[in-house]
Design a protein around this motif. Structure first.
Motif, PDB file in Angstrom:
ATOM      1  N   ALA A   1       0.681  -1.072  -0.059  1.00 47.94           N
ATOM      2  CA  ALA A   1      -0.050   0.151  -0.156  1.00 47.94           C
ATOM      3  C   ALA A   1       1.082   1.192   0.058  1.00 47.94           C
ATOM      4  CB  ALA A   1      -0.859  -0.243   1.371  1.00 47.94           C
ATOM      5  N   ASN A   2       1.967   1.170   0.762  1.00 49.14           N
ATOM      6  CA  ASN A   2       2.627   2.314   0.988  1.00 49.14           C
ATOM      7  C   ASN A   2       3.491   2.713  -0.630  1.00 49.14           C
ATOM      8  OD1 ASN A   2       4.413   4.373   2.645  1.00 49.14           O
ATOM      9  ND2 ASN A   2       6.081   3.042   1.825  1.00 49.14           N
ATOM     10  N   GLU A   3       3.868   1.523  -1.231  1.00 53.52           N
ATOM     11  CA  GLU A   3       4.428   1.752  -2.430  1.00 53.52           C
ATOM     12  C   GLU A   3       3.639   2.440  -3.700  1.00 53.52           C
ATOM     13  OE1 GLU A   3       6.390  -1.867  -4.206  1.00 53.52           O
ATOM     14  OE2 GLU A   3       6.768  -0.811  -6.067  1.00 53.52           O
ATOM     15  N   VAL A   4       2.261   1.919  -3.344  1.00 52.40           N
ATOM     16  CA  VAL A   4       1.268   2.578  -4.430  1.00 52.40           C
ATOM     17  C   VAL A   4       1.133   4.210  -3.875  1.00 52.40           C
ATOM     18  CG1 VAL A   4      -1.198   2.774  -5.109  1.00 52.40           C
ATOM     19  CG2 VAL A   4       0.107   0.450  -4.635  1.00 52.40           C
ATOM     20  N   ILE A   5       0.914   4.344  -2.609  1.00 50.53           N
ATOM     21  CA  ILE A   5       0.623   5.737  -2.378  1.00 50.53           C
ATOM     22  C   ILE A   5       1.980   6.701  -2.522  1.00 50.53           C
ATOM     23  CG2 ILE A   5      -0.023   7.431  -0.519  1.00 50.53           C
ATOM     24  CD1 ILE A   5      -0.898   4.782   0.940  1.00 50.53           C
ATOM     25  N   THR A   6       3.068   6.126  -2.451  1.00 45.79           N
ATOM     26  CA  THR A   6       4.256   6.934  -2.688  1.00 45.79           C
ATOM     27  C   THR A   6       4.656   7.018  -4.176  1.00 45.79           C
ATOM     28  OG1 THR A   6       5.436   5.124  -2.068  1.00 45.79           O
ATOM     29  CG2 THR A   6       5.094   6.599  -0.103  1.00 45.79           C
ATOM     30  N   SER A   7       4.111   6.383  -4.820  1.00 50.77           N
ATOM     31  CA  SER A   7       4.212   6.493  -6.179  1.00 50.77           C
ATOM     32  C   SER A   7       3.853   7.889  -6.822  1.00 50.77           C
ATOM     33  CB  SER A   7       3.679   5.276  -7.029  1.00 50.77           C
ATOM     34  OG  SER A   7       2.298   5.552  -7.089  1.00 50.77           O
ATOM     35  N   GLY A   8       2.661   8.345  -5.987  1.00 52.38           N
ATOM     36  CA  GLY A   8       2.249   9.785  -6.629  1.00 52.38           C
ATOM     37  C   GLY A   8       1.453   9.537  -8.129  1.00 52.38           C
ATOM     38  N   GLN A   9       1.338   8.474  -8.363  1.00 53.95           N
ATOM     39  CA  GLN A   9       0.493   8.103  -9.863  1.00 53.95           C
ATOM     40  C   GLN A   9      -0.854   8.242  -9.696  1.00 53.95           C
ATOM     41  OE1 GLN A   9       1.401   4.463 -11.680  1.00 53.95           O
ATOM     42  NE2 GLN A   9       3.487   4.518 -11.321  1.00 53.95           N
ATOM     43  N   PHE A  10      -1.548   8.473  -8.494  1.00 50.11           N
ATOM     44  CA  PHE A  10      -2.938   8.483  -8.284  1.00 50.11           C
ATOM     45  C   PHE A  10      -3.273   9.541  -7.151  1.00 50.11           C
ATOM     46  CE2 PHE A  10      -3.112   4.521 -10.567  1.00 50.11           C
ATOM     47  CZ  PHE A  10      -2.133   3.752  -9.998  1.00 50.11           C
ATOM     48  N   SER A  11      -4.301  10.030  -7.646  1.00 52.14           N
ATOM     49  CA  SER A  11      -4.836  11.419  -6.664  1.00 52.14           C
ATOM     50  C   SER A  11      -6.445  11.231  -6.542  1.00 52.14           C
ATOM     51  CB  SER A  11      -4.372  12.636  -7.130  1.00 52.14           C
ATOM     52  OG  SER A  11      -5.075  12.724  -8.513  1.00 52.14           O
ATOM     53  N   LEU A  12      -6.815  11.802  -5.354  1.00 53.52           N
ATOM     54  CA  LEU A  12      -8.251  11.577  -5.207  1.00 53.52           C
ATOM     55  C   LEU A  12      -9.064  12.701  -5.929  1.00 53.52           C
ATOM     56  CD1 LEU A  12      -8.001  11.365  -1.124  1.00 53.52           C
ATOM     57  CD2 LEU A  12      -8.378   9.576  -2.993  1.00 53.52           C
ATOM     58  N   GLU A  13     -10.196  12.198  -6.254  1.00 51.51           N
ATOM     59  CA  GLU A  13     -11.232  13.038  -6.779  1.00 51.51           C
ATOM     60  C   GLU A  13     -11.823  14.112  -6.003  1.00 51.51           C
ATOM     61  OE1 GLU A  13     -11.986  13.316 -10.099  1.00 51.51           O
ATOM     62  OE2 GLU A  13     -11.556  11.066 -10.948  1.00 51.51           O
ATOM     63  N   SER A  14     -11.998  15.166  -6.350  1.00 49.18           N
ATOM     64  CA  SER A  14     -12.870  16.093  -5.380  1.00 49.18           C
ATOM     65  C   SER A  14     -14.233  15.837  -5.305  1.00 49.18           C
ATOM     66  CB  SER A  14     -12.504  17.550  -5.789  1.00 49.18           C
ATOM     67  OG  SER A  14     -12.834  17.956  -7.181  1.00 49.18           O
ATOM     68  N   ASP A  15     -14.698  15.562  -6.452  1.00 44.23           N
ATOM     69  CA  ASP A  15     -16.071  15.397  -6.595  1.00 44.23           C
ATOM     70  C   ASP A  15     -16.301  13.658  -6.784  1.00 44.23           C
ATOM     71  OD1 ASP A  15     -18.918  16.163  -8.765  1.00 44.23           O
ATOM     72  OD2 ASP A  15     -18.847  14.932  -7.365  1.00 44.23           O
ATOM     73  N   MET A  16     -16.765  13.110  -5.637  1.00 44.70           N
ATOM     74  CA  MET A  16     -16.847  11.690  -5.474  1.00 44.70           C
ATOM     75  C   MET A  16     -17.659  10.921  -6.657  1.00 44.70           C
ATOM     76  SD  MET A  16     -16.795  10.766  -1.542  1.00 44.70           S
ATOM     77  CE  MET A  16     -16.217   9.069  -1.902  1.00 44.70           C
ATOM     78  N   SER A  17     -18.746  11.746  -7.083  1.00 50.03           N
ATOM     79  CA  SER A  17     -19.444  11.030  -8.247  1.00 50.03           C
ATOM     80  C   SER A  17     -18.630  10.681  -9.292  1.00 50.03           C
ATOM     81  CB  SER A  17     -20.762  12.012  -8.539  1.00 50.03           C
ATOM     82  OG  SER A  17     -20.354  13.301  -9.062  1.00 50.03           O
ATOM     83  N   ASN A  18     -17.560  11.572  -9.672  1.00 53.92           N
ATOM     84  CA  ASN A  18     -16.832  11.446 -10.924  1.00 53.92           C
ATOM     85  C   ASN A  18     -16.068  10.230 -10.905  1.00 53.92           C
ATOM     86  OD1 ASN A  18     -17.539  13.755 -12.229  1.00 53.92           O
ATOM     87  ND2 ASN A  18     -15.706  15.040 -11.232  1.00 53.92           N
ATOM     88  N   ILE A  19     -15.750   9.760  -9.742  1.00 52.97           N
ATOM     89  CA  ILE A  19     -15.018   8.275  -9.602  1.00 52.97           C
ATOM     90  C   ILE A  19     -15.909   7.359 -10.350  1.00 52.97           C
ATOM     91  CG2 ILE A  19     -14.259   6.332  -8.169  1.00 52.97           C
ATOM     92  CD1 ILE A  19     -14.548   8.671  -5.743  1.00 52.97           C
ATOM     93  N   TYR A  20     -16.985   7.365 -10.365  1.00 46.86           N
ATOM     94  CA  TYR A  20     -18.018   6.281 -10.860  1.00 46.86           C
ATOM     95  C   TYR A  20     -18.382   6.712 -12.249  1.00 46.86           C
ATOM     96  CZ  TYR A  20     -17.654   5.237  -5.979  1.00 46.86           C
ATOM     97  OH  TYR A  20     -17.291   5.240  -4.614  1.00 46.86           O
TER      98      TYR A  20
END
Lengths: 1017, 453
Positions: free
Chosen positions: B228-247
Motif C-alpha cells: 500500500a505504501n508503494e502505491v501511495i508514494t508512487s504519486g501516480q494516483f490522486s483523489l477526486e474532489s467530486d466523488m461522483s466523478n469516480i464512478y
C-alpha cells in the motif's frame, strides 16, 4: 456381281414383305388417348400415341406381340397378323396398383414396392389456406405427425415421421423437391442449429418467429408427395434420411398433350380458433382487492400502495376502463390468392409454368404478408438418347411477422383497468402495451428463395442410362427492425438490419441399368453425389437515435456489427438393386457410403445398408379362388440403417469465440469439440402388409416398426472446470433412443357409379418414444432459454422434471404438493420444512409430461354427385401434453405486481374453509417460478381440418373447358381438452426436441373460410 | 462394351476427392491456432472480459448478506429474495453459477498462457513480460476471490486449485484455503515482477495495489503495509474532489487503480447479448425499478445518520419515496467495475501499520484524515487515538468509503469478526454466520467431481 444384286434384292423385298408398319388409334371409350406406350415386345421397338391417339409402329412382323399400356389403365396385348390399321380401347384399372410412386432417384409402381412409401396427390393440397403445404398433410398419412406453429402467415410447421428420432440433431424429415434437397426451418435460421436462431448476435430481443422456407412452395404446383418412412425407402438418401424423406414432385406438363391453362382465384377470411377467457375490469378489481386484503394489507392503501396505478394513471381513470387486450392483438384476417399455370407439350417437349400471388393479413394485428412465386419446369428430348430437364422456381416474400413476445403475446401483460392510450393520446405504459409494441416496433422480413435443378439423361447404350444432375437452392432474408425507445426500460432506440444467405448445391451422377430377363426384372442404380451447404449472416445493430425519422443502423449513435459464417459438405457413394420375379417376389437392396465434413477426420465415413423383401402372394395361382374377395395381398419386410448428421457445422472443433476488451481482441473458449464425433445411426425394421378387397373397393396397409437410434448426437455434460463460456456441454455420440409403433391406413370406395361417387379413408398410428440409455448417466439436464430440460432414461425425449402439484387444500386454500417421499404438504408446510417453497419445488421433482401424442390420425370422406362434390377431413391427436410458458404462472400469481391479466377460472378461487376448488387462495405473494405439473395441459384434439364443397362443370361453348367453384372451411371445428390458458392444442415454436413439451408462449391458430374459382382453358 | 467401360471411367472421374470434406471454421479460432503472442494477449483480454460476469453479483449479494441493503418487495417481476435468511440458511445454489462458471473460463485462458511456450514465441521480451504479467494478475484475482467466497470455514476446504488447463473429462478435487491463498500470493508477486518490466493491459501499480488487498485480507499486515505504501508514494494516483466523478469516469478516474472496464464495443453474445448485464440499474433511485435500498438498521445507515453531510452520502446516495438508493455509485448499467482505488490504499496502510505494531503513528492518522477530508466528514481525527480506538475509526471509515463496492464490507466484517444486522434490526454474530455464508458449488459439479466439502 449381278447375282449378288439379285440376292440382295430378293432378301430386301422379302424382308420388307415380312416387316410392315402397324397403324392405329388408342381410345378410352370413344375419346382418343395420347401418350400411350405401344411396344413391340418381340423386337423391343416402341412408340407413343399422338394427341389424336394415333400411332405408327414400324418394322412389325407377323406374329409379333404388341402391348398397349398407360398408367391407370389395364394393359392390352395383341398379336400382329398383318393388320394395317387397328383400334384399341383401353379401360381404366380399378386396382391402381400400377400407380407410379416416386422413390429416391427413380420410381416404381405401387405393386412392386417392398418399402414403406405413402403418397398424397397434389389435388388434395391445391388451394389449401394453411400457411405451408406440409400443414395440408395432417391426417392424411399414417405415422406422420404435423403440428402447425400458429395462425401467423408463413409460420413454421413441425413434421415428425414415426416419432422424434434424435435429441440434438435436427429431427425434421429430409425435403427433396424435384431431386433438390431443400433445407427446412426458417429463412433466418441456421438449419442445423437445433436451438434455432431466435436470438442471434445483435438482435434487439429474443423473438421466436421466422418465415418458414417451405411456405414459399406453391401447393398448386405440386403433382404428388411421397413420404418415405422405412429404412429401405430412405436408405438411398442415407445420411439425411434417418428422420424420413418427403419427396415433392411438381407438375411437368405432358408430351403430346394440348396446352392447358389454369387460373385460380381464392379469397378467404379467418379468425382465431379460440380466445382466452379472461376477466373483465370489474372482476379483476374484485379479485385484486381480495388478494390485497388476504395478504394482510390495509384495504384503504390498495389504490396507493398496491402498484395497480401505473404510468400516472389515477383511480378515477382506472375505473372507467375495461380494456379487452386480446382484441388489441387479434383481428379478422383476410387473404387474396391468385394462381395461374400453363402446361402442355409436344412430341419431345413438355412444360409447366406457373405464377402465384398471395396477399394476406393474418389474424395477428401487425402481420402483413405478400408472396410472389413463379415456376418453370421443362423436359425436352433432344433425341432418342438424350433428354434435358430443367425445374426452377423463385419466390419473393415480404413479411411483417409478429412474434409471440409482441402483440397478442402481450395481452397477458396488461390488466383490463389500464387504457390503451392516456388522456393526452400517448401510449399508456408503452413497454408492456401490445398496441404500442405493435406500432412502435417495426419489423419487415424480405425473403427470397430459388430452387433449381438441371439434369441431362443419356441412354448411352441399350438398357443403360447415365444421368448427371445439378441442383441449387438459394435462400436469403433481410430482416429489418426498428424499436422505439419508448418500449425499452433504458429508453434506448434500437435498429437492426440482418442479412442471411443460405445456399445448397448438389451434384450427382447416376448410372441406371434396367432389363428384363424372361420373368426377371432388374433395375440397378449406382451413383455419386456431392453436396455443399453454406450459411452466412451479417447483422448491423444501431443503438441510440435522437431523430425519430432516421431508422437505419448506420445513422445510430452506436453501431455494432456481427458476422457469422459456416459451411459443410457431404460426399456419397450409393447403389441400389430392385428386382422382381414376375412381379411376385420383390427384392430391394441398397448400400450407401456417406461422409460429412461435420465429423472428425477419422470418423467422417458411415456405411448405411438396407434391404427389403416383398411377396405379392395374390399373384400366385393358388390364390385364384380368393381373388374375388382379396384381389391383392402383399407381405413386406424391410431392414436398414440410416444416418443423421444434422448438428452444427463445427461441433467437432474446440474453438474460441472473439470478443473485445478495451478495444483489443479477446478470446474465450466457446466450444469443446469431440474429435471422435461421428454419425448418429438409426436402425429400422418394418413388417407390413398391403391389401385390396372386393376388386379394390377396400384398400389397406398395416405396418409395425421399430427404429433404434444409436450414438445419439447430444450435448453431453462435461465439467464446468473445462472452462467453456456459457455452457458445460460437449457434443458427443452417446445414448440410444427408440421409436416403435404401428400404422394402419384404410381407404374405401363405397359407391361408384356414373353419377355418384363416395369414398372414405381412415388412418391411425401409434408411436412410442423412449430414451433407452445415456451412457453412464441416468439423466442429463440441458439448459435452455426458458429453463432446463431433462433427458431421462426410460422416458420420452423432452419430458420435464416437475414438482407434483396435487390440488388445493380445502381447509386453508393453499396449494398442495407431493414430496418425493409421498407425503402431501401445503405451501406453508413446505416452506417450514425446506426454508422456502422454491427450495421444496426444486428438490421434489419427478419426470412429468408426455411431449408426444400416443395416437395420431385422420379420417376423411368425399362424395361426388354429378357436378357437385364435397369432402371433409378430420384429424386427431391423443395423449400429448404441453407445459405452459412463464406467462401462465404470472396469471396464477398476478397480484404481487398487479400487472398481469387473469384467466376467468381464477373466479373459482378458494375463499372459505371447506371450499373445494383447484384455484388456491388469492394473495399478493410473488410468482413461484419453478415448473410444476399444475401447468401441464393435455392437448388432445379432434379437428375438422378441412370441409370443402363445390360445383364443377364444362361449359358447352366458349374457350373455358372447366369451371370449379368451391367453398373451403379450415379448422372450423375443434374439440379439445386443452386447458383454458392455451389458445389452441396445436403449438409449435421450435424444432428443438429437448423442448418438445413446450414452454413457449401459446398463440392462436386460425380458422378460415375460403371461396374460390378454378378455370381451365 | 467399350461404351460401358468408357462411361464407368467417366463416371468415376466425376467423383469428388477427400479435400472436399475439409471444412474448418472461418470465424473464431480453433485451439491449434493459439500459438503466438497475439493470441496469448487475446486470451488475457478474454479473461478480463469474463470478469464482468465473474463479478456480476459480487456487489449486490455481499451487500445483502452483510445487511447493508435489503431488496424492495416489488421489483417488477414479482421476485423477492429474503436475503437476510442467508445468515441462517446459507446462500442458494442459484446464486453461485455465474461466479463459478466465469472463473473456470478465465482460469482456462490464463492457465493456457502460463503453460504455453511463451519463451519461444516470436516477440520482444517486453511483450512476453506483459502477457505473463496480465495472466498472473488475473489468476491472483481469481484465486483470491474464490477463496473468499467458496471456503468452508469449518473444514478449510475451498475451490479447486487449478494450475493447468483442465480437460473436458478430467476430474478435480477441492483444495484448501491455505493453498489458494498461497497461490494467490505467488501469482501476484509474479504479476508484479513481469509488469514491472513492461505494462500490459494493467500495470505494475495495479498489481501492487491488489497485492496490498491480498495481504491485508490474508492478515499479512507487514506485506500489506509495504504494498500500500508503494502505491501511495508512487504519486501516480490522486483523489477526486467530486466523488461522483469516480464512478462516472471509472477506469479514467485519477483515483482508480484496478478496474474492469465495460467495453461498449464488445458485442459478443454474453448471456442476453453484449457485455454482461450486471443489473447495476437496480441501484437506481426508483421504487419501481430500483431494487437495493439502504437498510436503516445497518452500520452504514447509522454512520449516515451521524454525519449526513458527508459527501459519500450526499453525492453518492439518493433518498426517494422514503428509501435510500446508492444511485451515483452505479450511475448506469455500463459503469466500470472498480476493484481497487486509492482511498483503500490509505485505509489499508494505516490499519496494517497498527496491526503490525499495535500502536498509532501520525502518518496513520493522516492517512485516515485524507479520506475523511476529501469526503468533508465532520469527524476529522485530532490527536493520536489508541490502537483499539483507531481500529474502530478505521472500520467505520472503511465502511463509509467502500460500502457497496464489490465485497469489501463483507470481507472486512468477516476479517474482524464483526456482527451483521438484518432489515428487521436482528443481529447475527460472527459465530452465527461464518459457517453459513459461503457459496455452494453447483450440484452438477459436486456430482461430477465428487467434491467432499
Amino acid at each position: 456381281m449381278k447375282y449378288k444384286l439379285l440376292v440382295f434384292f430378293i432378301l430386301y423385298v422379302g424382308f420388307n414383305a415380312f416387316s410392315q408398319d402397324l397403324r392405329g388409334t388408342v381410345l378410352i371409350g370413344s375419346d382418343p388417348l395420347p401418350g400411350v406406350n405401344v411396344i413391340n415386345l418381340t423386337n423391343g421397338k416402341g412408340t407413343l400415341t399422338n394427341f389424336d391417339g394415333n400411332f405408327i409402329l414400324t418394322n412389325v412382323s407377323q406374329g409379333d406381340e404388341i402391348e398397349f399400356s398407360y398408367i391407370g389403365f389395364e394393359s392390352q396385348k395383341i398379336t400382329y397378323d398383318g393388320q394395317t390399321n387397328i383400334s384399341v380401347v383401353l379401360t381404366e384399372s380399378s386396382e391402381q396398383l400400377d400407380e407410379v410412386y416416386v422413390t429416391g432417384y427413380g420410381s416404381q409402381i405401387r405393386k412392386n414396392l417392398s418399402s414403406v412409401i405413402s403418397k398424397v396427390d397434389g389435388d388434395l393440397l391445391a388451394n389449401t389456406p394453411v400457411p405451408s403445404f406440409e400443414g395440408a398433410l395432417q391426417g392424411r398419412v399414417a405415422g406422420v405427425q404435423i403440428t402447425s406453429g400458429s395462425g401467423m402467415s408463413g409460420s413454421s410447421v413441425k413434421v415428425r415421421i414415426r416419432g422424434t428420432g434424435s435429441v440434438l440433431a435436427n429431427a425434421d424429415p429430409l425435403y427433396v423437391i424435384d431431386g433438390v434437397v431443400v433445407p427446412s426451418g426458417g429463412y433466418d435460421q441456421n438449419s442445423y442449429d437445433p436451438q434455432g436462431d431466435n436470438y442471434p448476435a445483435g438482435a434487439i430481443a429474443f423473438q421466436d418467429v421466422d418465415t418458414n422456407v417451405l411456405s414459399t412452395i406453391n401447393p398448386n404446383d405440386i403433382e404428388s408427395i411421397e413420404v418415405l418412412k422405412d429404412a429401405s425407402a430412405t436408405a438411398i438418401y442415407g445420411s439425411r434420411g434417418a428422420n424420413g424423406v418427403i419427396l415433392i414432385t411438381t407438375k411437368k406438363g405432358s408430351y403430346n398433350g394440348k396446352t392447358v391453362v389454369e387460373a385460380n382465384f381464392d379469397y378467404g377470411i379467418s379468425e382465431a380458433t379460440r380466445k382466452l377467457d379472461l376477466v373483465n375490469a370489474e372482476e379483476y378489481l374484485m379479485l385484486a382487492q381480495e388478494a390485497w386484503y388476504n395478504s394482510g394489507n390495509n384495504p384503504i392503501d390498495f389504490w396507493s400502495n398496491s402498484g395497480i396505478l401505473q404510468d400516472g394513471l389515477t383511480k378515477e381513470e382506472a375505473l372507467t376502463n375495461n380494456t379487452n387486450w386480446q382484441d388489441q392483438g387479434l383481428r379478422t384476417g383476410f387473404s387474396n390468392k391468385m394462381n395461374l399455370s400453363i402446361s402442355g407439350g409436344a412430341d419431345s417437349t413438355r412444360f409447366f409454368a406457373s405464377f402465384n400471388a398471395l396477399e394476406e393479413e393474418s389474424i395477428f394485428v401487425g402481420n402483413e404478408y405478400m408472396s410472389l412465386a413463379t415456376r418453370l419446369n421443362l423436359d425436352h428430348k433432344i433425341n432418342d438418347k438424350l433428354k434435358l430437364s430443367i425445374n426452377s422456381s423463385f419466390t419473393s416474400v415480404d413479411n411483417s411477422p409478429v412474434p409471440s413476445q409482441n402483440g397478442i403475446g402481450r395481452a397477458m401483460d396488461m390488466i383490463p383497468l389500464w387504457p390503451v392510450y392516456k388522456a393526452d393520446g400517448s401510449y399508456f405504459y408503452p413497454e408492456r402495451n401490445p398496441t404500442a409494441n405493435l406500432e412502435l416496433w417495426e419489423q419487415q422480413r424480405l425473403n427470397k428463395s430459388f430452387i433449381g435443378n438441371w439434369s441431362l439423361e443419356y441412354k448411352f447404350i441399350d438398357n443403360f442410362k447415365f444421368i448427371t444432375d445439378f441442383g441449387y437452392n438459394f435462400v436469403s432474408t433481410e430482416n429489418k427492425q426498428y424499436r422505439d425507445g419508448l418500449l425499452d426500460p433504458t429508453g434506448e432506440t434500437f435498429a437492426m438490419q440482418r442479412k442471411v444467405n443460405k445456399t445448397a448445391s448438389t451434384f450427382k451422377n447416376l448410372i441406371n441399368y434396367t432389363n428384363v430377363f424372361g420373368d426377371h426384372n432388374v433395375d440397378v442404380l449406382v451413383g455419386i453425389e456431392a453436396q455443399k451447404n453454406s450459411y452466412d449472416s451479417s447483422n448491423l445493430q444501431g443503438v441510440g437515435y435522437d431523430i425519430s425519422t432516421i431508422k437505419t443502423p448506420a445513422d445510430a449513435e452506436r453501431i455494432n456489427g456481427f458476422y457469422e459464417q459456416s459451411s459443410s459438405t457431404f460426399l456419397s457413394y450409393f447403389s441400389r438393386l430392385n428386382y422382381d420375379y414376375r412381379g411376385k417376389y420383390l427384392l430391394s437392396l441398397t448400400a450407401r457410403r456417406d461422409a460429412s465434413s461435420r465429423f472428425g477426420k477419422n470418423n467422417q465415413w458411415g456405411f448405411f445398408p438396407a434391404a427389403s423383401l416383398g411377396y405379392n402372394i395374390s399373384e400366385e395361382s393358388f390364390f385364384d379362388s380368393l381373388r374375388p374377395v382379396v384381389n391383392y395381398l402383399k407381405f413386406r419386410v424391410s431392414y436398414g440403417i440410416s444416418g443423421n448428421a444434422s448438428i452444427p457445422d463445427y461441433a467437432q472443433y474446440s474453438s474460441y469465440v472473439a470478443n473485445n476488451y478495451q478495444g483489443g481482441l479477446g478470446l474465450s473458449l466457446d466450444n469443446i469439440g469431440d474429435d471422435e464425433l461421428s454419425w448418429e445411426s438409426t436402425t429400422s425394421i418394418n413388417y407390413g402388409i398391403s391389401f385390396q378387397l372386393f376388386d379394390g373397393k377396400v384398400k389397406g396397409e398395416v405396418d409395425i416398426y421399430k427404429k433404434t437410434t444409436d450414438d445419439l448426437l447430444l450435448q453431453y455434460p462435461i465439467a464446468g472446470t473445462a472452462g467453456v463460456l456459457g455452457g458445460d456441454f460437449m457434443t458427443s455420440n452417446v445414448g440410444t433412443l427408440e421409436n416403435k409403433g404401428v400404422e394402419l391406413g384404410f381407404n374405401f370406395d363405397l359407391v361408384e357409379n356414373d353419377d355418384f361417387y363416395w369414398t372414405a379413408g381412415f388412418n391411425v398410428a401409434q408411436n412410442i418414444n423412449e430414451l433407452k440409455s445415456l451412457g453412464v448417466l441416468e439423466g442429463i439436464e440441458i439448459g435452455g432459454l426458458f429453463g432446463s430440460t431433462t433427458l431421462l432414461v426410460g422416458h420420452p425425449v423432452g419430458v420435464q422434471n416437475l414438482a407434483d402439484w396435487v390440488g388445493v387444500d380445502p381447509a386453508s386454500g393453499q396449494d398442495l404438493w407431493k414430496e418425493l417421499s409421498g407425503d402431501i404438504l401445503t405451501t406453508g408446510q413446505a416452506e417450514s420444512k425446506y426454508g422456502n417453497l422454491e427450495t421444496f419445488l426444486n428438490n421434489n421433482r419427478v419426470p412429468s409430461g408426455n411431449p408426444y401424442p400416443d395416437f395420431t390420425g385422420g379420417f376423411n370422406t368425399s362424395v361426388e354427385y354429378k357436378n357437385w362434390y364435397g369432402s371433409v377431413l378430420f384429424t386427431f391427436e391423443y395423449g400429448a401434453e404441453y407445459l405452459a410458458a412463464g406467462e401462465t404462472k404470472l396469471a396464477k400469481f398476478p397480484f404481487a405486481t398487479m400487472s398481469n391479466n387473469i384467466h376467468r377460472q381464477q373466479l373459482n378461487r378458494w375463499r372459505n374453509p371447506g371450499d373445494i376448488t383447484n384455484v388456491s387462495r388469492l394473495t399478493t405473494d410473488p410468482v413461484i417460478w419453478p415448473d410444476t405439473d399444475e401447468f401441464v395441459s393435455p392437448v388432445d384434439f379432434l379437428r375438422m381440418r378441412d370441409l370443402t364443397f363445390g360445383y364443377r362443370f364444362q361449359p358447352s361453348s366458349g374457350f373455358i373447358n372447366n369451371v370449379n367453384l368451391y367453398v373451403k372451411l379450415t379448422n372450423y371445428l375443434t374439440f379439445t381438452n386443452a386447458k383454458p390458458w392455451l389458445y389452441d392444442p396445436e403449438n409449435y415454436r421450435t424444432s428443438d426436441n429437448t423442448n418438445a413439451l413446450g414452454k413457449y408462449k401459446s398463440v392462436p391458430q386460425a380458422k378460415s373460410i375460403n371461396v374460390g374459382l378454378n378455370l381451365k382453358f | 462394351m467399350k461404351k460401358i467401360i468408357f462411361f464407368f471411367l467417366t463416371f468415376s472421374l466425376l467423383a469428388a476427392c477427400d479435400d472436399f470434406l475439409e471444412e474448418s471454421p472461418p470465424t473464431g479460432l480453433t485451439s491449434d491456432k493459439l500459438n503466438d503472442l497475439v493470441t496469448m494477449r487475446a486470451l488475457n483480454n478474454g479473461a478480463y472480459k469474463n470478469f464482468r460476469e465473474f463479478y456480476a453479483y459480487a456487489t449486490t449479494i455481499p451487500s445483502l448478506a452483510i445487511g447493508d441493503s435489503f431488496m424492495l418487495p416489488n421489483d417488477g417481476a414479482g421476485n423477492y429474495i429474503n436475503a437476510t435468511t442467508w445468515a441462517t440458511t446459507g446462500f442458494s445454489q442459484v446464486l453461485t453459477g455465474e461466479m463459478y462458471n466465469s472463473s473456470m473460463s478465465a482460469f482456462h485462458n490464463v492457465n493456457y498462457i502460463i503453460n504455453a511456450d511463451i519463451t519461444n514465441m516470436a516477440g520482444t521480451e517486453n511483450e512476453k513480460n506483459a502477457v505473463l504479467g496480465d495472466a498472473h494478475l488475473i489468476k491472483a484475482v481469481l484465486n483470491f476471490t474464490v477463496d473468499k467466497f467458496f471456503t468452508r470455514n469449518a473444514s478449510g476446504n475451498s475451490f479447486p486449485l487449478l494450475n493447468t488447463v483442465v480437460g473436458p473429462n478430467e476430474k478435480v478435487s477441492l483444495s484448501t484455503s491455505i493453498a489458494l491463498r498461497a497461490q494467490a500470493e505467488t501469482d501476484i508477486e509474479l504479476a508484479r515482477q513481469y509488469l514491472k518490466q513492461s505494462a500490459g493491459v494493467n500495470t505494475y501499480m495495479a498489481a501492487t495495489a491488489f497485492a496490498a488487498k491480498i495481504y491485508f485480507f490474508h492478515k499479512k499486515y507487514d506485506l500489506a503495509y509495504e504494498r500500500a505504501n508503494e502505491v501511495i508514494t508512487s504519486g501516480q494516483f490522486s483523489l477526486e474532489s467530486d466523488m461522483s466523478n469516480i464512478y462516472l469516469n471509472g477506469d479514467t478516474s485519477t483515483e482508480t487503480i484496478l478496474t474492469i472496464v465495460t467495453d461498449l464495443t464488445d458485442t459478443t453474445p454474453s448471456n442476453w447479448g453484449g457485455y454482461a448485464t450486471v443489473n447495476f440499474d437496480r441501484f437506481e433511485a426508483s421504487k419501481s425499478t430500483g431494487l437495493f435500498t439502504l437498510n436503516p438498521y445497518s452500520l452504514v445507515a447509522q454512520l449516515r445518520n451521524a454525519d449526513p453531510s458527508d459527501l459519500r452520502f450526499t453525492q453518492l446516495f439518493e433518498e426517494k419515496d422514503g428509501f435510500v438508493f446508492m444511485a451515483s455509485k452505479y450511475p448506469t448499467n455500463e459503469t466500470d467495475q472498480i476493484i481497487v482505488r486509492l482511498p483503500e490504499m490509505y485505509l489499508t496502510r494505516a490499519e496494517s501499520n497498527i496491526m503490525n505494531s499495535n500502536s498509532v503513528t501520525s502518518t496513520d492518522v493522516a492517512d485516515i484524515n485524507v479520506v475523511k477530508n476529501r469526503a468533508g466528514a465532520a469527524d476529522t481525527i485530532t490527536g493520536t487515538p489508541s490502537a483499539s480506538a483507531m481500529l474502530d475509526i478505521i472500520y467505520n471509515e472503511r465502511s463509509k468509503e467502500l460500502c457497496f463496492e464489490l465485497f469489501d464490507r463483507l470481507l472486512n466484517s468477516v476479517r474482524l469478526e464483526k456482527d451483521i444486522v438484518d432489515q428487521n434490526g436482528s443481529t447475527y454474530s460472527y459465530g452465527d454466520y461464518i459457517n453459513k455464508l459461503y457459496y455452494p458449488f453447483p450440484q452438477e459439479e459436486i456430482d461430477y467431481h465428487n467434491f467432499e466439502e
